[in-house]
Design an enzyme around this catalytic site. Structure first.
Site, PDB file in Angstrom:
ATOM      1  N   GLY A   1       0.806  -1.119  -0.002  1.00 56.43           N
ATOM      2  CA  GLY A   1      -0.065   0.121   0.022  1.00 56.43           C
ATOM      3  C   GLY A   1       0.897   1.150  -0.069  1.00 56.43           C
ATOM      4  N   TYR A   2       1.566   1.374  -1.158  1.00 55.19           N
ATOM      5  CA  TYR A   2       2.350   2.620  -1.235  1.00 55.19           C
ATOM      6  C   TYR A   2       1.467   3.650  -1.929  1.00 55.19           C
ATOM      7  CZ  TYR A   2       6.851   1.004   0.476  1.00 55.19           C
ATOM      8  OH  TYR A   2       7.882   0.560   1.212  1.00 55.19           O
ATOM      9  N   SER A   3       1.248   3.474  -3.488  1.00 53.41           N
ATOM     10  CA  SER A   3       0.621   4.681  -4.101  1.00 53.41           C
ATOM     11  C   SER A   3      -0.787   5.046  -3.891  1.00 53.41           C
ATOM     12  CB  SER A   3       0.740   4.021  -5.739  1.00 53.41           C
ATOM     13  OG  SER A   3       1.718   3.495  -6.155  1.00 53.41           O
TER      14      SER A   3
ATOM     15  N   GLU B   1      13.061  -4.054  -3.768  1.00 53.13           N
ATOM     16  CA  GLU B   1      12.155  -4.030  -5.108  1.00 53.13           C
ATOM     17  C   GLU B   1      12.851  -4.128  -6.422  1.00 53.13           C
ATOM     18  OE1 GLU B   1       9.027  -1.169  -4.621  1.00 53.13           O
ATOM     19  OE2 GLU B   1       7.865  -2.009  -6.487  1.00 53.13           O
TER      20      GLU B   1
ATOM     21  N   ASN C   1      10.325   4.055 -15.435  1.00 54.40           N
ATOM     22  CA  ASN C   1      11.630   4.074 -16.259  1.00 54.40           C
ATOM     23  C   ASN C   1      11.908   5.424 -16.462  1.00 54.40           C
ATOM     24  OD1 ASN C   1      11.190   1.442 -16.472  1.00 54.40           O
ATOM     25  ND2 ASN C   1      11.676   1.221 -18.718  1.00 54.40           N
ATOM     26  N   GLU C   2      11.246   6.473 -16.386  1.00 52.73           N
ATOM     27  CA  GLU C   2      11.673   7.899 -16.411  1.00 52.73           C
ATOM     28  C   GLU C   2      12.213   8.241 -14.792  1.00 52.73           C
ATOM     29  OE1 GLU C   2       8.500   7.070 -17.483  1.00 52.73           O
ATOM     30  OE2 GLU C   2       9.162   7.223 -19.527  1.00 52.73           O
TER      31      GLU C   2
END
Ligand SMILES: Cc1cc2nc3c(=O)[nH]c(=O)nc-3n(C[C@H](O)[C@H](O)[C@H](O)COP(=O)(O)OP(=O)(O)OC[C@H]3O[C@@H](n4cnc5c(N)ncnc54)[C@H](O)[C@@H]3O)c2cc1C
Lengths: 398, 380
Positions: A127-129, A244, A384-385
């Site tokens: 539960g991060y984002s 991760e 990726n950015e």
């Protein structure tokens, strides 16, 4: 300099192979190889087999049940698992929350949570984002207010992978609204059964239910579920991110996928000849092949550099970008190999018990859904950015 | 040289534009897409009323007498709305083939019915073993009395599941792969000997695998002489697909631009990050290329055959290449939102990518182009 495995490493590889030959359930491997759905049961069954073997926790210290493997051994293990069609171990418990508990948790927390993670008795989710906090994770708003021996949690998490199956969720929550962004965050473990939690499915563009929204409405969480110190959750979060990104290169998966792709390209006919003889297609296969070699060597170099212990640092950002782009490219070639048969969409054929006929060649059933689903690789785990920003800052000093 | 649309073409553009804006909001499309038929018959009737189903046909049949540019204008508008109705299958691919090959009686009955919205068709040309090669035809037709019986299998027939009639390409002579001996037939979709397996496609359209087992068909044109007309209809189809892609790419670019201006991370709109600005610029360049090649294709239908073939191959190849970039970037720049079924842009991305799997993909058309590299453009 010697790029060959040592005799010990070769012996280890044989050991892994014989384990996979004997213990990996055939039905599960067949689902993985055919790109069919894996159920919760499949994942749990496989992880329990791994645990019986003592091979569930690659990244843990030995005293807590870790394997004690060198980075090269981990690499060998991952590659062989992909080659045999073993499901990837669900990272949320064993490779995410557990290292945080081991590093920052109390003795009691270790005893409560670690054994159940090892034996896959408890399904964890991340539960991060939040809707407003994706790349800018520290912008999260879900808040936890201390009342006596509880925190009261209110807010929303999103993109929660496989949260529909989860028993527990680890969350980053804001405990000090007045502190600077990163400084008011805490790391909380929350039982999904707690009243006030609602899980709502999100359907992705390939029709899958893989991610969810999780809502918290006055959810009471005991203070002993705090990991580390209050307002020091960002340290946990950063520590977790390094885990991760281990294995993020996905070399094994790409190797297995490329091998399958070549088999398919030998079977598919075009202008009366196998597709693999088509100069354009062959050229792109060669391109993927050389990129894969470059990725594998880069991965091994990075892994070897970390041999001394710990996990790779900012270098893992290179691996994330290269690895995910390559996996995406392979899915693009699969859909091209399917030709017009990339179009039919029969989600029921993704189930292992589907006994209907394929519309086109069997391999074509899932190619487009996979191609679209794999767009996620360059978005999650730090887009990726964002990885490029990390490299620019941490490695190039820009 | 003049790149402006004429008055009639502009009116057509406005008509389609209004229809798509008013009649095709995302949720209405979702409702139609998930219905049993997969599109709206009401919408189809509206197409008929607005004269859109007659665009490429003669005025005698209630048509508009339009060519490449007119079809381009319509298809581009449809691409902006991700139109689901079987326009490509009925009007562009099947209708123009009947128009080219049919006798007066056939045209009178079939074309008029298309224009009136009473007849939906599908072109059953490609085969399971043939990939994108329209000359790969193993399906056989044999004369019996004054009709023909057809046997064979057709692959991924766009809108073949709901068509009333099928235009079938079958062989009356020649080898499995070759232009000689191809004939076109009209077959009732419900005729005995026709079995259809309909399904959804990943981009929300419908298609079917169709089996013909001694199904009776009515010949269009001369026996063995369908190749030229088939290729002319496929060329029109390529123009329509390029234009549809350009329309869809435009919306994907617009939505992405709007999103990066609005989405805040790190205290600013993500469109403020130069890394993303450049990506957005690249998407726009791909869109410009797609538009340019669509115009080139639309205006080359009457060019010398080799020149036409070369330009169409180049156009469809660019669409395949640019389309992939725009679709992937549109998703990427939307972050997680781009992966969601409820986000419109994901549907645009799917359609754009799948257009590459219709009437020849990037690889197929690049090969075509390679074989035509020495064709002199001035011969146009
Ligand atoms: C399938 C899937 C599963 C997921 N599973 C989980 C999960 O289990 N748990 C969880 O917590 N999260 C999960 N996520 C969320 C994932 O971590 C986020 O999607 C990711 O962090 C990106 O955030 P966002 O979607 O809000 O995009 P945004 O952050 O809004 O980004 C949009 C675009 O802007 C770019 N961007 C943003 N900032 C910058 C910058 N500074 N410079 C250049 N470019 C920038 C991004 O790269 C992206 O292209 C999942 C996501 C997906 C798609």
């Amino acid at each position: 300099m010697d790029i060959n495995y040592t005799p010990e490493e070769l012996a280890f590889r044989d050991e892994v192979r014989s384990f996979l030959d004997n213990k990996l359930p055939k039905d599960i491997a067949s689902k993985v190889k055919n790109g069919q759905h894996l159920g919760k049961d499949d994942t749990v069954r496989w992880q329990k087999i791994l645990n019986e073997q003592g091979w569930m926790a690659m990244h843990w210290p030995v005293e807590h049940g870790g394997t004690g493997w060198s980075p090269i051994q981990k690499h060998i293990f991952e590659e062989e698992c992909a080659e045999y069609g073993a499901p990837t171990v669900l990272p949320f418990g064993v490779n995410m929350v557990a290292p945080v508990i081991i590093k920052f948790g109390t003795e009691e927390q270790k005893q409560t949570y670690l054994p159940k993670i090892l034996n896959s008795d408890v399904w964890w989710c991340q539960g991060y984002s939040e809707p407003g906090a994706g790349s800018d994770l520290a912008g999260l708003k879900t808040k936890a207010v201390r009342e006596g021996d509880h925190y009261i949690v209110n807010g929303q998490k999103t993109w929660t992978t496989l949260g529909q199956h989860a028993d527990w969720i680890f969350c980053l929550v804001r405990t000090d609204p007045n502190a600077k962004k990163q400084e008011g965050i805490s790391f909380l473990l929350i039982d999904m059964e707690t009243p006030g939690i609602t899980v709502r499915p999100l359907i992705t563009l390939d029709g899958e239910h893989e991610v969810n929204e999780v809502f918290f409405d006055d959810v009471k969480v005991p203070v002993e579920n705090l990991v580390g110190e209050e307002n020091k959750g960002w340290t946990c979060a950063k520590y977790l991110l390094t885990f991760e990104r281990t294995g993020i290169a996905g070399v094994g998966q790409s190797k297995a996928a490329l091998k399958h792709l070549k088999t398919v390209a030998r079977q598919v006919q075009q202008n009366g000849k196998p597709l693999i003889e088509d100069p354009l297609f062959r050229n792109r296969l060669a391109d993927v092949e050389m990129e894969l070699m470059a990725l594998e060597m880069t991965n091994l170099r990075t892994v070897a550099a970390a041999q001394a212990g710990g996990v790779p640092g900012a270098e893992s950002s290179f691996l994330k970008i290269m690895g995910t782009e390559l996996r995406q490219e392979i899915t693009d070639l699969f859909r091209r190999a399917a030709g017009p048969y990339a179009q039919p969409f029969l989600p029921e054929s993704f189930e292992a018990d589907y006994d209907g006929e394929s519309v086109g060649p069997d391999f074509a059933n899932t190619v487009s859904a996979k191609y679209f689903n794999m767009r996620k690789l360059s978005i999650f785990g730090g887009s990726n950015e964002i990885q490029k920003n990390i490299i620019a800052k941490m490695i190039l000093g820009l | 040289m003049d790149f402006k649309l004429n008055d009639e073409q502009r009116m057509l553009e406005e008509t389609v534009g209004r229809l798509v804006r008013d009649g095709y909001p995302f949720d209405a499309r979702e409702k139609a897409r998930t219905s049993e038929l997969g599109y709206s018959t009401q919408m189809w009737q509206q197409f008929a009323e607005l004269g859109l189903l007659g665009v490429p046909f003669a005025e005698d049949f209630g048509g508009f007498n339009g060519g490449g540019p007119e079809l381009m204008v319509v298809a581009e508008g449809f691409g902006r709305g991700l139109v689901l109705e079987p326009y490509l299958a009925t009007v562009v691919l099947s209708g123009t083939l009947i128009d080219a090959l049919g006798n007066d009686a056939q045209k009178e009955s079939l074309i008029s019915a298309i224009v009136g919205g009473e007849l939906r068709l599908a072109l059953a040309a490609y085969e399971p073993e043939g990939r994108y090669d329209h000359t790969h035809v193993a399906t056989q037709a044999e004369k019996q009395g004054d009709s023909y019986v057809i046997s064979g299998r057709k692959a991924v027939v766009l809108h073949g599941d709901s068509a009333d009639k099928l235009v079938v390409i079958a062989r009356t002579g020649g080898e499995t792969r070759g232009r000689e001996g191809l004939s076109a037939f009209v077959v009732d979709a419900d005729a005995s000997g026709v079995s259809r397996r309909g399904y959804e496609t990943i981009d929300g359209l419908r298609a079917a695998e169709i089996h013909f087992d001694n199904a009776s068909g009515e010949l269009l044109g001369e026996e063995g002489g369908a190749a030229d007309a088939l290729e002319a209809s496929l060329a029109l189809g390529i123009v329509a697909l390029c234009a549809e892609a350009a329309g869809a790419m435009e919306v994907a670019c617009d939505q992405t631009l709007a999103y990066i201006k609005e989405r805040q991370q790190f205290g600013v709109a993500i469109g403020k990050f130069q890394a993303l600005q450049h990506r957005m610029v690249e998407m726009r360049m791909e869109l410009e290329k797609a538009r340019s090649m669509t115009i080139l294709a639309a205006c080359s239908l009457d060019a010398a055959p080799q020149v036409r073939a070369k330009r169409l191959a180049a156009a469809k190849a660019i669409i395949g290449k640019s389309g992939r970039k725009v679709a992937e970037e549109a998703i990427q720049l939307h972050g997680g939102m781009g992966m969601m079924e409820e986000t419109a842009v994901s549907h645009y991305a799917k359609r754009i990518v799948m257009i590459d799997h219709q009437l020849g993909d990037l690889g197929y058309h690049m090969q075509m182009l390679e074989s035509l590299l020495d064709v002199d453009e001035d011969a146009a």
